[in-house]
Design an enzyme around this catalytic site. Structure first.
Site, PDB file in Angstrom:
ATOM      1  N   HIS A  34      -4.169   6.689   0.764  1.00 35.23           N
ATOM      2  CA  HIS A  34      -3.438   5.428   0.696  1.00 35.23           C
ATOM      3  C   HIS A  34      -4.115   4.539  -0.344  1.00 35.23           C
ATOM      4  O   HIS A  34      -5.191   4.868  -0.829  1.00 35.23           O
ATOM      5  CB  HIS A  34      -3.312   4.752   2.065  1.00 35.23           C
ATOM      6  N   ASP A  70      -8.688   1.023   8.958  1.00 30.59           N
ATOM      7  CA  ASP A  70      -8.624   2.411   8.473  1.00 30.59           C
ATOM      8  C   ASP A  70      -9.498   3.325   9.327  1.00 30.59           C
ATOM      9  O   ASP A  70      -9.069   4.417   9.722  1.00 30.59           O
ATOM     10  CB  ASP A  70      -9.113   2.506   7.020  1.00 30.59           C
ATOM     11  N   HIS A  84      -5.312   0.605  -1.813  1.00 30.70           N
ATOM     12  CA  HIS A  84      -5.647  -0.796  -1.578  1.00 30.70           C
ATOM     13  C   HIS A  84      -5.321  -1.515  -2.890  1.00 30.70           C
ATOM     14  O   HIS A  84      -6.118  -1.463  -3.836  1.00 30.70           O
ATOM     15  CB  HIS A  84      -7.133  -0.955  -1.233  1.00 30.70           C
ATOM     16  N   GLU A 129       0.857  -1.189   0.000  1.00 28.58           N
ATOM     17  CA  GLU A 129       0.000   0.000   0.000  1.00 28.58           C
ATOM     18  C   GLU A 129       0.890   1.234   0.000  1.00 28.58           C
ATOM     19  O   GLU A 129       1.957   1.235   0.613  1.00 28.58           O
ATOM     20  CB  GLU A 129      -0.897   0.025   1.246  1.00 28.58           C
TER      21      GLU A 129
HETATM   22 ZN   LIG Z   1      -6.877   0.970   3.970  1.00 30.50          ZN
END
Ligand SMILES: [Zn+2]
Length: 136
Positions: free
Chosen positions: A85, A98, A87, A26
């Protein structure tokens, strides 16, 4: 609370490039900009190192790099308007982790590399509230 985040196409492209570069891990980064009455306006992207012990499944921004990014924003007259961020295997919705670990009141952008979608959420008190993401 802000209801919209405006992200210029050039920053969106830079965000996707960062996500692809760091895959299968990630990616994580910060976005600086301005708050206006009709929402947040992004002006600069600050990619950050992901120092999570398992970066393929989680993200944790390097705190020293985050601090430097916040200082750089301040020097440019910008403030933190979002965090992002990726995935790598989707989806573009926040995971339980998260929402639980969200420490900032700014929108969190999540890029789903598999599906190619990018969504923005506020994550107050362990909840996820999607907001409008405008790309221009
Ligand atoms: Zn995440």
């Amino acid at each position: 609370m802000p209801t919209a985040l405006h992200l210029p196409r050039v920053l969106e492209n830079a965000l996707w490039a960062h996500a692809r570069r760091d895959a299968p891990a990630e990616c994580v980064g910060a976005i600086g900009g301005h708050e206006r009455p009709d929402g947040l306006y992004a002006h600069a992207l600050y990619p950050l190192p992901n120092i999570a012990p398992d970066p393929v499944r989680h993200y944790l921004a390097d705190p020293g790099h985050l601090l430097r990014a916040l200082r750089a924003m301040q020097a440019e007259g910008l403030s933190l308007v979002a965090l992002y961020h990726s995935h790598p295997n989707g989806p573009a919705t926040p995971s339980r982790t998260d929402t639980q670990l969200a420490a900032y009141s700014v929108p969190y952008l999540i890029a789903d590399l598999r599906g190619g979608s990018l969504l923005a959420y506020l994550l107050p008190d362990g909840r996820a509230v999607e907001i409008v993401l405008g790309t221009t």
